[in-house]
Design a protein around this motif. Structure first.
Motif, PDB file in Angstrom:
ATOM      1  N   GLY A  12       2.444 -27.296  85.924  1.00  0.00           N
ATOM      2  CA  GLY A  12       1.024 -27.243  86.223  1.00  0.00           C
ATOM      3  C   GLY A  12       0.117 -27.268  85.021  1.00  0.00           C
ATOM      4  O   GLY A  12      -1.061 -26.963  85.144  1.00  0.00           O
ATOM      5  N   ARG A  13       0.625 -27.632  83.845  1.00  0.00           N
ATOM      6  CA  ARG A  13      -0.213 -27.639  82.652  1.00  0.00           C
ATOM      7  C   ARG A  13      -1.311 -28.683  82.718  1.00  0.00           C
ATOM      8  O   ARG A  13      -2.353 -28.536  82.101  1.00  0.00           O
ATOM      9  N   LEU A  14      -1.068 -29.776  83.465  1.00  0.00           N
ATOM     10  CA  LEU A  14      -2.099 -30.801  83.639  1.00  0.00           C
ATOM     11  C   LEU A  14      -1.977 -31.398  85.024  1.00  0.00           C
ATOM     12  O   LEU A  14      -0.888 -31.739  85.466  1.00  0.00           O
ATOM     13  N   GLN A  15      -3.104 -31.484  85.676  1.00  0.00           N
ATOM     14  CA  GLN A  15      -3.219 -32.230  86.920  1.00  0.00           C
ATOM     15  C   GLN A  15      -4.334 -33.238  86.714  1.00  0.00           C
ATOM     16  O   GLN A  15      -5.275 -32.994  85.954  1.00  0.00           O
ATOM     17  N   VAL A  16      -4.210 -34.371  87.381  1.00  0.00           N
ATOM     18  CA  VAL A  16      -5.210 -35.420  87.237  1.00  0.00           C
ATOM     19  C   VAL A  16      -5.690 -35.828  88.616  1.00  0.00           C
ATOM     20  O   VAL A  16      -4.895 -36.249  89.455  1.00  0.00           O
ATOM     21  N   GLU A  17      -6.982 -35.671  88.831  1.00  0.00           N
ATOM     22  CA  GLU A  17      -7.606 -36.079  90.090  1.00  0.00           C
ATOM     23  C   GLU A  17      -8.248 -37.442  89.879  1.00  0.00           C
ATOM     24  O   GLU A  17      -8.865 -37.686  88.840  1.00  0.00           O
ATOM     25  N   VAL A  18      -8.089 -38.319  90.864  1.00  0.00           N
ATOM     26  CA  VAL A  18      -8.611 -39.680  90.751  1.00  0.00           C
ATOM     27  C   VAL A  18      -9.387 -40.016  92.019  1.00  0.00           C
ATOM     28  O   VAL A  18      -8.911 -39.771  93.123  1.00  0.00           O
ATOM     29  N   ARG A  19     -10.585 -40.586  91.816  1.00  0.00           N
ATOM     30  CA  ARG A  19     -11.374 -41.043  92.967  1.00  0.00           C
ATOM     31  C   ARG A  19     -12.276 -42.183  92.513  1.00  0.00           C
ATOM     32  O   ARG A  19     -12.590 -42.317  91.335  1.00  0.00           O
ATOM     33  N   THR A  20     -12.676 -42.988  93.469  1.00  0.00           N
ATOM     34  CA  THR A  20     -13.616 -44.063  93.188  1.00  0.00           C
ATOM     35  C   THR A  20     -14.990 -43.602  93.648  1.00  0.00           C
ATOM     36  O   THR A  20     -15.140 -43.095  94.753  1.00  0.00           O
ATOM     37  N   VAL A  27     -11.767 -40.151  86.787  1.00  0.00           N
ATOM     38  CA  VAL A  27     -10.483 -39.530  86.507  1.00  0.00           C
ATOM     39  C   VAL A  27     -10.764 -38.159  85.899  1.00  0.00           C
ATOM     40  O   VAL A  27     -11.462 -38.060  84.889  1.00  0.00           O
ATOM     41  N   THR A  28     -10.246 -37.111  86.547  1.00  0.00           N
ATOM     42  CA  THR A  28     -10.522 -35.749  86.109  1.00  0.00           C
ATOM     43  C   THR A  28      -9.231 -35.053  85.713  1.00  0.00           C
ATOM     44  O   THR A  28      -8.455 -34.624  86.569  1.00  0.00           O
ATOM     45  N   PRO A  29      -8.968 -34.947  84.403  1.00  0.00           N
ATOM     46  CA  PRO A  29      -7.816 -34.171  83.966  1.00  0.00           C
ATOM     47  C   PRO A  29      -8.161 -32.681  83.996  1.00  0.00           C
ATOM     48  O   PRO A  29      -9.238 -32.274  83.566  1.00  0.00           O
ATOM     49  N   VAL A  30      -7.240 -31.896  84.523  1.00  0.00           N
ATOM     50  CA  VAL A  30      -7.458 -30.452  84.650  1.00  0.00           C
ATOM     51  C   VAL A  30      -6.324 -29.748  83.930  1.00  0.00           C
ATOM     52  O   VAL A  30      -5.164 -29.866  84.329  1.00  0.00           O
ATOM     53  N   GLY A  31      -6.639 -29.034  82.850  1.00  0.00           N
ATOM     54  CA  GLY A  31      -5.618 -28.291  82.116  1.00  0.00           C
ATOM     55  C   GLY A  31      -5.497 -28.763  80.686  1.00  0.00           C
ATOM     56  O   GLY A  31      -6.491 -28.994  80.014  1.00  0.00           O
ATOM     57  N   GLU A  32      -4.250 -28.918  80.224  1.00  0.00           N
ATOM     58  CA  GLU A  32      -3.962 -29.231  78.830  1.00  0.00           C
ATOM     59  C   GLU A  32      -3.386 -30.633  78.690  1.00  0.00           C
ATOM     60  O   GLU A  32      -2.354 -30.957  79.274  1.00  0.00           O
ATOM     61  N   LEU A  33      -4.039 -31.451  77.883  1.00  0.00           N
ATOM     62  CA  LEU A  33      -3.611 -32.823  77.628  1.00  0.00           C
ATOM     63  C   LEU A  33      -2.957 -32.859  76.253  1.00  0.00           C
ATOM     64  O   LEU A  33      -3.618 -32.683  75.231  1.00  0.00           O
ATOM     65  N   ASP A  34      -1.640 -33.048  76.253  1.00  0.00           N
ATOM     66  CA  ASP A  34      -0.901 -33.069  74.994  1.00  0.00           C
ATOM     67  C   ASP A  34       0.305 -33.992  75.113  1.00  0.00           C
ATOM     68  O   ASP A  34       0.427 -34.739  76.084  1.00  0.00           O
ATOM     69  N   HIS A  35       1.183 -33.927  74.126  1.00  0.00           N
ATOM     70  CA  HIS A  35       2.360 -34.787  74.076  1.00  0.00           C
ATOM     71  C   HIS A  35       3.189 -34.708  75.353  1.00  0.00           C
ATOM     72  O   HIS A  35       3.716 -35.717  75.821  1.00  0.00           O
ATOM     73  N   HIS A  36       3.304 -33.535  75.933  1.00  0.00           N
ATOM     74  CA  HIS A  36       4.146 -33.336  77.104  1.00  0.00           C
ATOM     75  C   HIS A  36       3.490 -33.787  78.407  1.00  0.00           C
ATOM     76  O   HIS A  36       4.185 -34.033  79.385  1.00  0.00           O
ATOM     77  N   THR A  37       2.182 -33.884  78.434  1.00  0.00           N
ATOM     78  CA  THR A  37       1.478 -34.193  79.685  1.00  0.00           C
ATOM     79  C   THR A  37       0.717 -35.517  79.638  1.00  0.00           C
ATOM     80  O   THR A  37       0.115 -35.912  80.628  1.00  0.00           O
TER      81      THR A  37
END
Length: 122
Positions: A12-20, A27-37
């Protein structure tokens, strides 16, 4: 149209919500954006451009962290979106994320908006 949430195999470190929304793919990234995510964000951005939605708005308001790998994902998406006649707009960056863009100079190559609403209105 809501495309839902891309889950994370990284606890659950990153979730990405997508909508038009209008002519924009939000595109809404929620959490931590790093090498692993990073792939969790890269995949929907590349899919959007591949499907002809080249105006990408990344709502950073719920992004808690972004390292150089995450920054490279956004830079790559920018190149692909611009090649397709669109672009990447960043909205609502938290101070800790905005600092990464400031330090690296990446803020100069993106269109940055204070809010999602502002990004969608332009």
């Amino acid at each position: 149209m809501d495309r839902g949430t891309v889950g994370s195999a990284n606890r659950g470190r990153l979730q990405v919500e997508v909508r038009t929304e209008g002519r924009s793919e939000v595109v809404t990234p929620v959490g931590e954006l790093d090498h692993h995510t990073a792939d969790l964000l890269r995949d929907p951005l590349e899919s959007a451009v591949g499907e002809g939605r080249s105006r990408l708005v990344v709502d950073c308001s719920r992004l808690d962290f972004c390292d150089s790998t995450g920054l490279n994902v956004l830079l790559g998406a920018r190149l692909k979106a611009e090649a397709a006649g669109g672009g990447v707009h960043l909205a609502g960056m938290q101070p800790v994320v905005a600092r990464v863009f400031e330090i690296t100079g990446a803020e100069a190559v993106f269109t940055v908006h204070a809010t999602l609403e502002e990004a969608l209105a332009t």
